[in-house]
Design a protein around this motif. Sequence first.
Motif, mmCIF file in Angstrom:
data_model
loop_
_atom_site.group_PDB
_atom_site.id
_atom_site.type_symbol
_atom_site.label_atom_id
_atom_site.label_comp_id
_atom_site.label_asym_id
_atom_site.label_seq_id
_atom_site.Cartn_x
_atom_site.Cartn_y
_atom_site.Cartn_z
ATOM 1 N N PHE A 97 -14.368 -16.824 -14.398
ATOM 2 C CA PHE A 97 -13.072 -16.866 -14.606
ATOM 3 C C PHE A 97 -12.381 -18.110 -14.058
ATOM 4 N N ALA A 98 -13.088 -19.015 -13.822
ATOM 5 C CA ALA A 98 -12.904 -20.244 -13.340
ATOM 6 C C ALA A 98 -11.988 -20.988 -14.289
ATOM 7 N N ASP A 99 -10.717 -21.723 -13.773
ATOM 8 C CA ASP A 99 -9.787 -22.277 -14.810
ATOM 9 C C ASP A 99 -10.233 -23.775 -14.362
ATOM 10 N N GLY A 100 -10.872 -24.434 -15.523
ATOM 11 C CA GLY A 100 -11.471 -25.655 -15.788
ATOM 12 C C GLY A 100 -12.706 -26.038 -15.204
ATOM 13 N N GLY A 101 -13.125 -27.204 -15.241
ATOM 14 C CA GLY A 101 -14.414 -27.466 -14.741
ATOM 15 C C GLY A 101 -15.596 -27.308 -15.631
ATOM 16 N N ARG A 102 -15.513 -26.913 -16.913
ATOM 17 C CA ARG A 102 -16.396 -26.806 -17.704
ATOM 18 C C ARG A 102 -16.881 -28.006 -18.430
ATOM 19 N N GLY A 103 -16.073 -28.649 -18.793
ATOM 20 C CA GLY A 103 -16.245 -29.890 -19.910
ATOM 21 C C GLY A 103 -17.325 -30.946 -19.162
ATOM 22 N N ILE A 104 -17.280 -31.276 -17.857
ATOM 23 C CA ILE A 104 -17.826 -32.157 -17.114
ATOM 24 C C ILE A 104 -19.362 -31.488 -17.044
ATOM 25 N N TRP A 105 -19.338 -30.264 -16.456
ATOM 26 C CA TRP A 105 -20.401 -29.359 -16.373
ATOM 27 C C TRP A 105 -21.298 -29.574 -17.576
ATOM 28 N N LEU A 106 -20.416 -29.227 -18.942
ATOM 29 C CA LEU A 106 -21.194 -29.110 -20.138
ATOM 30 C C LEU A 106 -22.162 -30.607 -20.431
ATOM 31 N N ALA A 107 -21.173 -31.480 -20.156
ATOM 32 C CA ALA A 107 -21.927 -32.913 -20.409
ATOM 33 C C ALA A 107 -23.039 -33.299 -19.502
ATOM 34 N N TYR A 108 -23.187 -32.721 -18.367
ATOM 35 C CA TYR A 108 -24.515 -32.713 -17.427
ATOM 36 C C TYR A 108 -25.591 -31.952 -18.040
ATOM 37 N N GLN A 109 -25.185 -30.940 -18.578
ATOM 38 C CA GLN A 109 -26.142 -29.937 -18.948
ATOM 39 C C GLN A 109 -26.888 -30.497 -20.388
ATOM 40 N N LEU A 110 -26.021 -31.210 -21.345
ATOM 41 C CA LEU A 110 -26.476 -31.370 -22.647
ATOM 42 C C LEU A 110 -26.872 -33.168 -22.739
ATOM 43 N N CYS A 111 -26.593 -33.816 -21.639
ATOM 44 C CA CYS A 111 -27.022 -35.095 -21.704
ATOM 45 C C CYS A 111 -27.941 -35.645 -20.734
ATOM 46 N N ASP A 112 -28.758 -36.605 -21.035
ATOM 47 C CA ASP A 112 -29.803 -36.945 -20.323
ATOM 48 C C ASP A 112 -29.137 -37.989 -19.118
ATOM 49 N N GLU A 113 -28.145 -38.390 -19.495
ATOM 50 C CA GLU A 113 -27.696 -39.030 -18.040
ATOM 51 C C GLU A 113 -26.067 -39.223 -18.278
ATOM 52 N N VAL A 114 -25.042 -38.901 -17.098
ATOM 53 C CA VAL A 114 -23.760 -39.139 -17.247
ATOM 54 C C VAL A 114 -23.414 -39.976 -16.284
ATOM 55 N N THR A 115 -22.755 -41.057 -16.314
ATOM 56 C CA THR A 115 -22.178 -42.064 -15.436
ATOM 57 C C THR A 115 -20.642 -42.053 -15.440
ATOM 58 N N MET A 116 -20.238 -42.288 -14.240
ATOM 59 C CA MET A 116 -18.800 -42.001 -14.105
ATOM 60 C C MET A 116 -18.276 -43.245 -13.115
ATOM 61 N N ALA A 117 -16.960 -43.888 -13.532
ATOM 62 C CA ALA A 117 -16.300 -44.944 -12.879
ATOM 63 C C ALA A 117 -14.923 -44.360 -12.702
ATOM 64 N N THR A 118 -14.464 -44.177 -11.848
ATOM 65 C CA THR A 118 -13.299 -43.655 -11.585
ATOM 66 C C THR A 118 -12.334 -44.095 -10.523
ATOM 67 N N GLY A 119 -10.951 -44.165 -10.846
ATOM 68 C CA GLY A 119 -10.130 -44.685 -9.845
ATOM 69 C C GLY A 119 -8.491 -44.362 -10.432
ATOM 70 N N PRO A 120 -7.675 -44.822 -9.424
ATOM 71 C CA PRO A 120 -6.164 -44.719 -9.822
ATOM 72 C C PRO A 120 -5.804 -45.283 -11.291
ATOM 73 N N ILE A 121 -6.437 -46.127 -11.715
ATOM 74 C CA ILE A 121 -6.183 -46.903 -12.995
ATOM 75 C C ILE A 121 -6.961 -46.457 -14.179
ATOM 76 N N GLY A 122 -7.776 -45.393 -13.984
ATOM 77 C CA GLY A 122 -8.320 -45.081 -15.069
ATOM 78 C C GLY A 122 -9.868 -44.451 -14.866
ATOM 79 N N THR A 123 -10.535 -44.198 -15.824
ATOM 80 C CA THR A 123 -11.891 -43.713 -15.537
ATOM 81 C C THR A 123 -12.726 -43.931 -16.838
ATOM 82 N N THR A 124 -13.989 -44.312 -16.775
ATOM 83 C CA THR A 124 -14.857 -44.631 -17.694
ATOM 84 C C THR A 124 -16.179 -43.575 -17.455
ATOM 85 N N LEU A 125 -16.351 -42.651 -18.363
ATOM 86 C CA LEU A 125 -17.616 -41.740 -18.500
ATOM 87 C C LEU A 125 -18.240 -42.224 -19.416
ATOM 88 N N GLY A 126 -19.813 -42.285 -19.233
ATOM 89 C CA GLY A 126 -20.910 -42.644 -20.140
ATOM 90 C C GLY A 126 -21.753 -41.567 -20.274
#
Length: 172
Positions: A121-150
């Motif tokens: 019943f958690a509110d949110g958090g499934r999108g990134i969790w699914l990405a980790y489950q379905l992809c061989d690699e997830v990369t992330m660069a994030t900060g106050p001016i934006g995010t890049t997810l690979g």
Amino acid sequence: MEETVGREVLRPAPSRESSDAPSPQAKIGGGDLLDRVFGPEDITVLRHEVTQRLASGLLGDRLDGFVLAVNEVITNVVLHAGGSGRLRLTRTATAVWCTVTDRGPGIPEQFRRPPAVPGGFADGGRGIWLAYQLCDEVTMATGPIGTTLGLRIDLPRHATGADLLDGLAATG
């Protein structure tokens, strides 16, 4: 066409899809498959475009999972990162990468590491969790001016005669 007004340069708005459309050779041998700016009204269309660019059997039975991971990431951009972003889909000799960039406020700390299974019943958090489950690699660069997810998914390896002989030797 650029126009100068005072000291500012006005440029035409970018098109939805990059004018550097991939050649048929790029689709076969590697390179850019898709480079597109998106907003809220584009989620469904973009999901179909990603599917279409990869539907040649490139990912085998992992296609649907990869497209779901891409969909979750672009939906997060629309809902949590200002509503628009850019998606690049590229192919190398061994993998397909989807890179999604936004200009949002950054991903909160609790979502920056591989997440635990979200509560029922958690509110949110499934999108990134699914990405980790379905992809061989997830990369992330994030900060106050934006995010890049690979998101990377490896291409299926096709068995060669040498692979078959090695397999027989290992089991024999």
